[in-house]
Design an enzyme around this catalytic site. Structure first.
Site, short mmCIF file in Angstrom:
data_model
loop_
_atom_site.label_atom_id
_atom_site.label_comp_id
_atom_site.label_asym_id
_atom_site.label_seq_id
_atom_site.Cartn_x
_atom_site.Cartn_y
_atom_site.Cartn_z
N LYS A 160 0.94 -1.29 0.21
CA LYS A 160 0.22 0.03 0.17
C LYS A 160 0.97 1.25 0.05
O LYS A 160 1.83 1.28 0.74
CB LYS A 160 -1.00 -0.11 1.15
CG LYS A 160 -1.86 -1.23 1.32
CD LYS A 160 -2.73 -1.27 2.59
CE LYS A 160 -1.89 -1.36 3.93
NZ LYS A 160 -2.86 -1.77 5.20
N THR A 193 -7.74 9.58 8.03
CA THR A 193 -7.38 8.41 7.57
C THR A 193 -7.29 7.34 8.43
O THR A 193 -6.61 6.31 8.46
CB THR A 193 -5.78 8.74 7.05
OG1 THR A 193 -5.06 9.34 7.94
CG2 THR A 193 -5.82 9.68 5.95
N GLY A 195 -8.30 4.12 10.02
CA GLY A 195 -8.75 2.87 9.79
C GLY A 195 -8.73 2.47 8.48
O GLY A 195 -9.41 1.58 8.01
N THR A 196 -7.81 3.28 7.76
CA THR A 196 -7.84 2.94 6.22
C THR A 196 -7.38 1.53 5.90
O THR A 196 -7.88 0.91 5.03
CB THR A 196 -6.92 3.95 5.40
OG1 THR A 196 -5.84 3.87 6.27
CG2 THR A 196 -7.51 5.48 5.28
N GLY A 197 -6.19 0.94 6.58
CA GLY A 197 -5.91 -0.32 6.31
C GLY A 197 -6.74 -1.33 6.87
O GLY A 197 -6.75 -2.24 6.11
N CYS A 198 -7.29 -1.24 7.87
CA CYS A 198 -8.43 -2.02 8.32
C CYS A 198 -9.59 -2.14 7.49
O CYS A 198 -10.06 -3.20 7.08
CB CYS A 198 -9.00 -1.69 9.96
SG CYS A 198 -8.03 -1.44 11.00
#
Length: 248
Positions: A160, A193, A195-198
């Site tokens: 990412k 931003t 929690g974007t990865g979750c």
């Protein structure tokens, strides 16, 4: 139509922006049925994490067993694990399950708080071997040894690019034997931003649970995250949550 059954194995975020809470919102908005095995409790908000307590490993195992023995799962998402003991028992429980597994190797929160110690990160090696896809961000990929080390593991991963510099965010899907696919999109100027990865990893898991091929699942999950970023409600004093509720 029966919704895809998605089990999220991750930590709880008291402020609702990341972790289990972001996973449930994402899975639900995409049409899945969300189940959880909570690996840790955190006291956190948009400005940082103030307390973390890992769940007793036996309780994590019991949560996983309770979900899989009765309802079953079409895909699994793995996030924050809390301890090396939990990381290893997750592998033991999921090995040979035969459903897509998306592993988000959570090490540091958006606020900068450390969420995995060195022993837990070492246990990530086993998790990557059973995962259909591992989704490291820029610092996580570096901590895992970079592209060369990932190639040596012969595992599929999504590198990412949101943490990299530049006006365009580049995400790279690398699959052993199939080369690399890239997506690029203009960076969305926002501080929301958290929690974007979750959100991305649980979206990919949900879409894989629906039967989409890996590259299509990644592509559609990226669009879900971008829509949620654009719909962010602007809550909190720091890195605010996404607007999951507005994505249709």
């Amino acid at each position: 139509m029966t919704p895809p059954r998605i089990l999220s194995i991750a930590g709880s975020d008291s402020s609702g922006g990341a972790g289990i809470q972001a996973d449930i919102k994402t899975i639900t908005m995409l049409g899945g049925y969300a189940m959880t095995a909570i690996t840790a409790l955190t006291a956190q908000n948009t400005t940082g994490v103030t307390h973390v307590a890992a769940t007793e490993p036996a309780l994590v195992a019991a949560q996983i067993d309770a979900c899989l023995d009765d309802i079953g799962a079409d895909a699994i998402k793995i996030g924050m694990l809390g301890s090396p003991e939990i990381a290893h028992l997750v592998v033991d429980r999921l090995e040979g399950l035969g459903v897509p597994i998306v592993f988000d190797p959570v090490m540091v929160a958006t606020s900068g708080s450390i969420l995995a110690d060195p022993a837990t990160i070492a246990a990530f090696e086993r998790l990557m071997t059973i995962a259909t896809l591992t989704t490291p961000n820029v610092p996580e990929l570096a901590a895992l040894g970079g592209d060369e080390a990932m190639a040596g593991r012969a595992v599929a991963y999504l590198a990412k690019g949101g943490d990299a510099d530049g006006a365009v965010v580049i995400d790279r899907l690398v699959v052993p034997g199939a080369g690399e696919r890239r997506w690029g999109a203009p960076r969305i100027a926002t501080s929301s931003t958290h929690g974007t990865g979750c959100t991305l990893s649980s979206a990919i898991a949900t879409l894989l649970g629906m039967g989409l091929p890996l590259d299509e699942a990644v592509e559609d999950a990226r669009e879900f995250v971008r829509a949620a970023l654009l719909a962010a409600p602007g809550l909190g004093k720091g890195h605010g949550p996404l607007g999951h509720q507005a994505v249709r």
